[in-house]
Design a protein around this motif. Structure first.
Motif, mmCIF file in Angstrom:
data_model
loop_
_atom_site.group_PDB
_atom_site.id
_atom_site.type_symbol
_atom_site.label_atom_id
_atom_site.label_comp_id
_atom_site.label_asym_id
_atom_site.label_seq_id
_atom_site.Cartn_x
_atom_site.Cartn_y
_atom_site.Cartn_z
ATOM 1 N N GLY A 68 0.813 -1.216 0.000
ATOM 2 C CA GLY A 68 0.000 0.000 0.000
ATOM 3 C C GLY A 68 0.845 1.264 0.000
ATOM 4 N N VAL A 69 2.024 1.201 0.654
ATOM 5 C CA VAL A 69 2.927 2.352 0.665
ATOM 6 C C VAL A 69 3.386 2.686 -0.747
ATOM 7 N N PHE A 70 3.768 1.662 -1.509
ATOM 8 C CA PHE A 70 4.242 1.891 -2.871
ATOM 9 C C PHE A 70 3.116 2.394 -3.778
ATOM 10 N N GLY A 71 1.881 2.071 -3.429
ATOM 11 C CA GLY A 71 0.761 2.570 -4.216
ATOM 12 C C GLY A 71 0.378 3.989 -3.882
ATOM 13 N N ARG A 72 0.741 4.451 -2.680
ATOM 14 C CA ARG A 72 0.334 5.788 -2.250
ATOM 15 C C ARG A 72 1.399 6.853 -2.564
ATOM 16 N N LYS A 242 9.241 15.324 -7.466
ATOM 17 C CA LYS A 242 10.380 14.531 -7.922
ATOM 18 C C LYS A 242 11.649 14.814 -7.131
ATOM 19 N N LEU A 243 11.667 15.903 -6.346
ATOM 20 C CA LEU A 243 12.860 16.292 -5.599
ATOM 21 C C LEU A 243 12.689 16.144 -4.097
ATOM 22 N N ARG A 244 11.541 15.679 -3.653
ATOM 23 C CA ARG A 244 11.283 15.601 -2.213
ATOM 24 C C ARG A 244 11.981 14.415 -1.562
ATOM 25 N N PRO A 245 12.450 14.588 -0.307
ATOM 26 C CA PRO A 245 13.065 13.477 0.423
ATOM 27 C C PRO A 245 12.024 12.645 1.158
ATOM 28 N N VAL A 246 12.473 11.595 1.826
ATOM 29 C CA VAL A 246 11.547 10.630 2.426
ATOM 30 C C VAL A 246 10.717 11.226 3.555
ATOM 31 N N MET A 247 11.292 12.133 4.346
ATOM 32 C CA MET A 247 10.550 12.653 5.492
ATOM 33 C C MET A 247 9.354 13.494 5.060
ATOM 34 N N VAL A 248 9.495 14.227 3.971
ATOM 35 C CA VAL A 248 8.364 15.004 3.464
ATOM 36 C C VAL A 248 7.266 14.066 2.973
ATOM 37 N N GLY A 249 7.662 12.878 2.506
ATOM 38 C CA GLY A 249 6.681 11.906 2.045
ATOM 39 C C GLY A 249 5.755 11.412 3.135
ATOM 40 N N MET A 250 6.144 11.593 4.404
ATOM 41 C CA MET A 250 5.295 11.130 5.508
ATOM 42 C C MET A 250 3.951 11.851 5.530
ATOM 43 N N GLN A 255 -3.527 12.831 4.931
ATOM 44 C CA GLN A 255 -4.310 13.794 4.167
ATOM 45 C C GLN A 255 -5.804 13.648 4.411
ATOM 46 N N ASP A 256 -6.402 12.536 4.019
ATOM 47 C CA ASP A 256 -7.837 12.330 4.227
ATOM 48 C C ASP A 256 -8.077 11.505 5.493
ATOM 49 N N THR A 257 -7.771 10.235 5.416
ATOM 50 C CA THR A 257 -7.853 9.354 6.581
ATOM 51 C C THR A 257 -6.475 8.767 6.831
ATOM 52 N N THR A 258 -6.112 8.661 8.097
ATOM 53 C CA THR A 258 -4.788 8.176 8.454
ATOM 54 C C THR A 258 -4.734 6.658 8.351
ATOM 55 N N ALA A 259 -3.854 6.149 7.502
ATOM 56 C CA ALA A 259 -3.640 4.704 7.369
ATOM 57 C C ALA A 259 -2.460 4.329 8.263
ATOM 58 N N TRP A 260 -2.774 3.943 9.513
ATOM 59 C CA TRP A 260 -1.717 3.726 10.492
ATOM 60 C C TRP A 260 -0.799 2.574 10.106
ATOM 61 N N GLY A 261 -1.333 1.544 9.508
ATOM 62 C CA GLY A 261 -0.493 0.432 9.087
ATOM 63 C C GLY A 261 0.509 0.861 8.031
#
Length: 296
Positions: A68-72, A242-250, A255-261
């Motif tokens: 799911g992470v790779f899809g989001r 395309k230039l964002r690092p991993v922490m910004v990806g958090m 955004q809408d509903t938090t997917a805790w998993g």
């Protein structure tokens, strides 16, 4: 029956190991919770938080959260950006800061103590207080861009790799640490090299650097962690995905509903590189800290 000195020492050692093991287990709880939760669905994560099941891989276990992470989010792109930025900050920082530390600890020149004091004084200035002025300056700095196969002059570093790298290459604490460690190396080595005709750069490269492995390892770790964990600065100066690092990806997961998993899965993926780097350099890190404590 009185215990012998060897028995008392053995008993103290056993108690020390027990206390340290208990502390290690205590500090590992958050990591264990994160890794275990990354394998559970959201409903089970919330229901298990009231018991020890939160730290155990029980119930419905799968890798669905990771897929799911790779899809989001574009995880691969974010990881590439963070690795590139972090490696360049650490690599360039080791060169720049070590040379500055060498100049402040081994060379004799007027105002050396004042410059070192000013470098140390910058440590008390929080980054948040200078972040906005830095954004203004990087937005007005000149740059060269490639357009139509030709280099053209432009203004502004925003939305680029260099704005995430160059402001963090020079680091006051790294300079101070290098200067302190270099000062413990006997100056007689410099004098012998100078008699043989070596210049200062040769002394730095062939004498000081090979003897300072623990200091380089420590600075690598202390530089790697904040570079990898950057969030505020990239959020302010990088808008291109395309230039964002991993922490910004958090922030994509809230955004809408938090997917805790998926949050736990993503956090696990970006934590693994930090653990690998620390485990790779921990021996040199401990050695450097011990040497600084004895010699400094």
């Amino acid at each position: 029956m009185a215990l012998t000195h060897a028995q008392l020492r053995r008993r103290r050692r056993v108690w020390s190991y027990l206390v340290l093991s208990g502390l290690a287990v205590f500090f590992l709880f958050p990591l264990v919770f994160m890794l275990v939760s990354s394998l559970k669905p959201d409903g089970q994560i919330l229901s298990d938080t009231s018991s020890w099941r939160a730290f155990l891989p029980v119930g419905h276990i799968s890798l669905d959260n990771y897929s799911g992470v790779f899809g989001r989010v574009p995880v691969g792109r974010f990881l590439f950006n963070s690795i590139l930025v972090t490696v360049l900050i650490v690599g360039l920082g080791l060169v720049v800061n070590s040379m500055a530390g060498f100049a402040l600890s081994r060379l004799r020149w007027r105002g050396r103590g004042l410059v070192l004091s000013l470098v140390i004084a910058t440590l008390i200035v929080p980054f948040e207080t200078i972040a906005v002025p830095m954004v203004y300056w990087v937005a007005h700095l000149p740059t060269l861009v490639l357009q139509g196969g030709a280099l053209k002059y432009d203004i502004g570093w925003l939305d680029s790799y260099k704005v995430q790298i160059i402001p963090f290459v020079a680091n006051a604490f790294s300079i101070f640490l290098f200067a302190q460690y270099f000062s413990t190396i006997p100056t007689s080595l410099d004098e012998a090299a100078r008699i043989d005709g070596a210049g200062w750069f040769t002394i730095y490269r062939r004498i000081v650097v090979p003897l300072s492995g623990p200091a380089f390892a420590t600075v690598s770790i202390l530089t790697f962690l904040p570079a990898w964990n950057q969030y505020l600065w990239p959020s302010m100066v990088v808008q291109d995905e395309k230039l964002r690092p991993v922490m910004v990806g958090m922030q994509y997961f809230f955004q809408d509903t938090t997917a805790w998993g998926e949050v736990m899965a993503y956090a696990s993926m970006i934590t693994i590189p930090v653990l690998v780097v620390f485990l790779a350099f921990q021996r040199a890190f401990v050695s450097s800290v011990a040497a600084s404590g004895v010699k400094g």
